[in-house]
Design an enzyme around this catalytic site. Structure first.
Site, mmCIF file in Angstrom:
data_model
loop_
_atom_site.group_PDB
_atom_site.id
_atom_site.type_symbol
_atom_site.label_atom_id
_atom_site.label_comp_id
_atom_site.label_asym_id
_atom_site.label_seq_id
_atom_site.Cartn_x
_atom_site.Cartn_y
_atom_site.Cartn_z
ATOM 1 N N HIS A 34 42.059 12.266 9.570
ATOM 2 C CA HIS A 34 41.897 13.615 9.010
ATOM 3 C C HIS A 34 40.657 13.683 8.135
ATOM 4 C CE1 HIS A 34 43.854 11.122 6.012
ATOM 5 N NE2 HIS A 34 43.260 11.872 5.107
ATOM 6 N N HIS A 115 34.544 13.410 5.430
ATOM 7 C CA HIS A 115 34.491 12.182 6.230
ATOM 8 C C HIS A 115 35.825 11.916 6.908
ATOM 9 C CE1 HIS A 115 36.346 10.921 2.429
ATOM 10 N NE2 HIS A 115 36.921 9.951 3.109
#
Lengths: 173, 173
Positions: A34, A115
């Site tokens: 995620h 990220h």
């Protein structure tokens, strides 16, 4: 209860990221790959109701977001986290900022560096070995994400999705 | 892609169930404790769009559902699954039936026996030992659930939530 807000990329990208996390990320079993949009925060049941209304309004006005991944990077020396860098993106930053405003105003522990984690809690030696190896991969990839999720954490550290928000801005309708 | 439909109970109940799953359920890390509403099925991206519209219509007409748990039971001799039995419930059965109709018409591999798995893939000996022990617990519990989720399975066997449906029938509004 402890809540967090995250965006899951396509199955293809999750599978790719998991192929590294399996070896290098001790949180592999706790949550799917995620992009964290908001770090964990505490809220009670009533607060969550108004938080959800607030997020629904944001999601309704936000277009689906295209993310570009160009390289593997690391937060070293802050910590030994290796990740797929999501390139700077004003739409993603604007969404992040709104998720730290209004009823969601919380101190930000870090600057927002979007990220996808590939590995964490690595020893210094392992970190530099793995980073060097992964930096040589060609991982360029783009995709458009049209939803994100509010999750809560169970006692075992894993995360359960509570609510899904669709990015319904003009192009998402 | 492989999809499934499930309902996550309260954090409290998930934590309780996980305290057993940790020892007895090899799927512990793949998905949070849940009541399966529809077994895994294949669908492509376009099919999923119409499936979601269909489920949204169902959810909008369905009241939040109160579940009652009264005992620990087992699917033995069919398989060595130990579970918290969710008492027969016409609202839950009606929802299940709708999730096997219209664009979701699929063969049902089993009758619908709503449950929360505590353990599975146990040897015969372990199954009878664990079942005997858990049957002595007082696990009576009721709660009302106001949402369910459409999930898809990643290559590693874990499940990611794609969409959340709120039960918005009269009392859920």
């Amino acid at each position: 209860m402890k809540y967090g807000i995250a965006m899951f990329p396509s199955k293809m990208l999750q599978d790719k990221v998991n192929s590294y996390r399996k070896r290098y990320d001790p949180h592999y079993a706790l949550i799917a790959p995620h992009i964290t949009l908001k770090d964990p925060f505490e809220a009670d049941e009533n607060e969550v109701k108004s938080i959800i209304s607030y997020i629904e309004r944001i999601a309704a006005e936000t277009d689906p977001i295209t993310i570009d991944i160009t390289k593997v990077s690391s937060f070293y020396p802050v910590n030994n986290v290796i990740y797929l860098k999501v390139e700077e993106n004003s739409n993603l930053s604007a969404l992040h900022d709104q998720l730290y405003s209004g009823p969601l105003e919380h101190e930000q522990p870090y600057n927002f560096v979007p990220h996808l984690t590939l590995g964490q809690k690595l020893s210094d030696d392992e970190h530099s070995d793995v980073l060097e190896r992964l930096k040589m991969l060609d991982i360029r990839h783009s995709e458009t994400i049209d939803r994100f999720q509010l999750l809560y954490q169970l006692d075992n550290g894993s995360w359960t999705v509570y609510e899904t928000f669709r990015l319904k801005g003009r192009s998402g309708r």
